[in-house]
Scaffold this motif. Structure first.
Motif, PDB file in Angstrom:
ATOM      1  N   THR A  30       3.830  19.214  78.094  1.00  0.00           N
ATOM      2  CA  THR A  30       5.097  19.046  78.796  1.00  0.00           C
ATOM      3  C   THR A  30       5.152  17.701  79.505  1.00  0.00           C
ATOM      4  O   THR A  30       6.148  16.972  79.407  1.00  0.00           O
ATOM      5  CB  THR A  30       5.308  20.189  79.811  1.00  0.00           C
ATOM      6  N   TYR A  31       4.081  17.350  80.189  1.00  0.00           N
ATOM      7  CA  TYR A  31       4.067  16.091  80.923  1.00  0.00           C
ATOM      8  C   TYR A  31       4.070  14.901  79.968  1.00  0.00           C
ATOM      9  O   TYR A  31       4.768  13.906  80.202  1.00  0.00           O
ATOM     10  CB  TYR A  31       2.860  16.040  81.866  1.00  0.00           C
ATOM     11  N   ALA A  32       3.322  14.997  78.874  1.00  0.00           N
ATOM     12  CA  ALA A  32       3.316  13.917  77.880  1.00  0.00           C
ATOM     13  C   ALA A  32       4.722  13.712  77.319  1.00  0.00           C
ATOM     14  O   ALA A  32       5.163  12.575  77.126  1.00  0.00           O
ATOM     15  CB  ALA A  32       2.330  14.239  76.753  1.00  0.00           C
ATOM     16  N   HIS A  33       5.425  14.797  77.083  1.00  0.00           N
ATOM     17  CA  HIS A  33       6.795  14.697  76.572  1.00  0.00           C
ATOM     18  C   HIS A  33       7.702  14.005  77.593  1.00  0.00           C
ATOM     19  O   HIS A  33       8.532  13.163  77.230  1.00  0.00           O
ATOM     20  CB  HIS A  33       7.328  16.088  76.228  1.00  0.00           C
ATOM     21  N   GLN A  34       7.535  14.356  78.865  1.00  0.00           N
ATOM     22  CA  GLN A  34       8.329  13.719  79.917  1.00  0.00           C
ATOM     23  C   GLN A  34       8.048  12.215  79.985  1.00  0.00           C
ATOM     24  O   GLN A  34       8.978  11.408  80.107  1.00  0.00           O
ATOM     25  CB  GLN A  34       8.033  14.370  81.271  1.00  0.00           C
ATOM     26  N   GLY A  40      11.517   5.837  76.759  1.00  0.00           N
ATOM     27  CA  GLY A  40      12.525   5.544  75.745  1.00  0.00           C
ATOM     28  C   GLY A  40      12.224   6.122  74.374  1.00  0.00           C
ATOM     29  O   GLY A  40      12.768   5.665  73.372  1.00  0.00           O
ATOM     30  N   ARG A  41      11.338   7.111  74.316  1.00  0.00           N
ATOM     31  CA  ARG A  41      11.001   7.820  73.072  1.00  0.00           C
ATOM     32  C   ARG A  41      10.474   6.906  71.955  1.00  0.00           C
ATOM     33  O   ARG A  41      10.948   6.960  70.824  1.00  0.00           O
ATOM     34  CB  ARG A  41      12.198   8.617  72.569  1.00  0.00           C
ATOM     35  N   PRO A  42       9.484   6.075  72.249  1.00  0.00           N
ATOM     36  CA  PRO A  42       8.949   5.201  71.199  1.00  0.00           C
ATOM     37  C   PRO A  42       8.229   5.999  70.115  1.00  0.00           C
ATOM     38  O   PRO A  42       7.546   6.982  70.412  1.00  0.00           O
ATOM     39  CB  PRO A  42       7.975   4.299  71.952  1.00  0.00           C
ATOM     40  N   GLU A  43       8.388   5.575  68.891  1.00  0.00           N
ATOM     41  CA  GLU A  43       7.748   6.273  67.769  1.00  0.00           C
ATOM     42  C   GLU A  43       6.291   5.856  67.634  1.00  0.00           C
ATOM     43  O   GLU A  43       5.933   4.710  67.899  1.00  0.00           O
ATOM     44  CB  GLU A  43       8.495   5.954  66.469  1.00  0.00           C
ATOM     45  N   GLY A  44       5.469   6.806  67.204  1.00  0.00           N
ATOM     46  CA  GLY A  44       4.073   6.521  66.897  1.00  0.00           C
ATOM     47  C   GLY A  44       3.162   6.366  68.100  1.00  0.00           C
ATOM     48  O   GLY A  44       2.069   5.832  67.968  1.00  0.00           O
ATOM     49  N   ASP A  46       2.360   9.063  70.272  1.00  0.00           N
ATOM     50  CA  ASP A  46       2.072  10.399  70.794  1.00  0.00           C
ATOM     51  C   ASP A  46       0.680  10.509  71.401  1.00  0.00           C
ATOM     52  O   ASP A  46       0.503  11.102  72.461  1.00  0.00           O
ATOM     53  CB  ASP A  46       2.290  11.463  69.724  1.00  0.00           C
ATOM     54  N   LYS A  47      -0.316   9.924  70.779  1.00  0.00           N
ATOM     55  CA  LYS A  47      -1.686  10.024  71.300  1.00  0.00           C
ATOM     56  C   LYS A  47      -1.826   9.304  72.640  1.00  0.00           C
ATOM     57  O   LYS A  47      -2.539   9.782  73.534  1.00  0.00           O
ATOM     58  CB  LYS A  47      -2.681   9.461  70.290  1.00  0.00           C
ATOM     59  N   GLU A  48      -1.160   8.183  72.780  1.00  0.00           N
ATOM     60  CA  GLU A  48      -1.221   7.438  74.033  1.00  0.00           C
ATOM     61  C   GLU A  48      -0.604   8.244  75.182  1.00  0.00           C
ATOM     62  O   GLU A  48      -1.162   8.304  76.277  1.00  0.00           O
ATOM     63  CB  GLU A  48      -0.506   6.084  73.913  1.00  0.00           C
ATOM     64  N   PHE A  49       0.538   8.879  74.928  1.00  0.00           N
ATOM     65  CA  PHE A  49       1.188   9.666  75.960  1.00  0.00           C
ATOM     66  C   PHE A  49       0.396  10.933  76.280  1.00  0.00           C
ATOM     67  O   PHE A  49       0.319  11.354  77.428  1.00  0.00           O
ATOM     68  CB  PHE A  49       2.640   9.996  75.588  1.00  0.00           C
ATOM     69  N   GLU A  51      -2.860  11.192  76.110  1.00  0.00           N
ATOM     70  CA  GLU A  51      -4.002  10.741  76.898  1.00  0.00           C
ATOM     71  C   GLU A  51      -3.584  10.416  78.328  1.00  0.00           C
ATOM     72  O   GLU A  51      -4.295  10.775  79.279  1.00  0.00           O
ATOM     73  CB  GLU A  51      -4.659   9.535  76.244  1.00  0.00           C
ATOM     74  N   LEU A  52      -2.457   9.756  78.509  1.00  0.00           N
ATOM     75  CA  LEU A  52      -1.950   9.474  79.864  1.00  0.00           C
ATOM     76  C   LEU A  52      -1.726  10.779  80.636  1.00  0.00           C
ATOM     77  O   LEU A  52      -2.117  10.889  81.796  1.00  0.00           O
ATOM     78  CB  LEU A  52      -0.636   8.698  79.792  1.00  0.00           C
ATOM     79  N   ALA A  53      -1.097  11.738  79.996  1.00  0.00           N
ATOM     80  CA  ALA A  53      -0.817  13.026  80.652  1.00  0.00           C
ATOM     81  C   ALA A  53      -2.113  13.769  80.956  1.00  0.00           C
ATOM     82  O   ALA A  53      -2.255  14.373  82.019  1.00  0.00           O
ATOM     83  CB  ALA A  53       0.093  13.868  79.759  1.00  0.00           C
ATOM     84  N   ARG A  54      -3.064  13.720  80.058  1.00  0.00           N
ATOM     85  CA  ARG A  54      -4.327  14.421  80.246  1.00  0.00           C
ATOM     86  C   ARG A  54      -5.104  13.843  81.429  1.00  0.00           C
ATOM     87  O   ARG A  54      -5.729  14.585  82.186  1.00  0.00           O
ATOM     88  CB  ARG A  54      -5.180  14.328  78.984  1.00  0.00           C
ATOM     89  N   GLN A  55      -5.029  12.538  81.611  1.00  0.00           N
ATOM     90  CA  GLN A  55      -5.778  11.884  82.685  1.00  0.00           C
ATOM     91  C   GLN A  55      -5.196  12.174  84.068  1.00  0.00           C
ATOM     92  O   GLN A  55      -5.894  12.086  85.058  1.00  0.00           O
ATOM     93  CB  GLN A  55      -5.813  10.372  82.449  1.00  0.00           C
ATOM     94  N   GLU A  56      -3.904  12.493  84.124  1.00  0.00           N
ATOM     95  CA  GLU A  56      -3.273  12.724  85.443  1.00  0.00           C
ATOM     96  C   GLU A  56      -3.367  14.136  85.902  1.00  0.00           C
ATOM     97  O   GLU A  56      -3.728  15.044  85.462  1.00  0.00           O
ATOM     98  CB  GLU A  56      -1.807  12.300  85.395  1.00  0.00           C
TER      99      GLU A  56
END
Length: 56
Positions: A30-34, A40-44, A46-49, A51-56
């Motif tokens: 949910t947080y990664a999606h937010q 701005g919904r960049p394509e490709g 998903d893994k970066e987002f 990882e960012l969500a997992r770290q927070e």
């Protein structure tokens, strides 16, 4: 040999850990999606987002 009571406790603990892991994964998703939407919904990316969500 383990008693039935111990096995039930162990199985219950495993189910609780599984449930907590699933809840945590749902929160990360949910947080990664937010974060992805805010960016701005960049394509490709998903893994970066994820990882960012997992770290927070």
């Amino acid at each position: 040999m383990k008693c039935i009571r111990h096995l039930a406790c162990t199985n219950g603990e495993a189910r609780t850990q599984e449930h907590m892991a699933q809840a945590n994964e749902d929160e990360i998703r949910t947080y990664a999606h937010q974060l992805w939407e805010k960016a701005g919904r960049p394509e490709g990316c998903d893994k970066e987002f994820w990882e960012l969500a997992r770290q927070e």
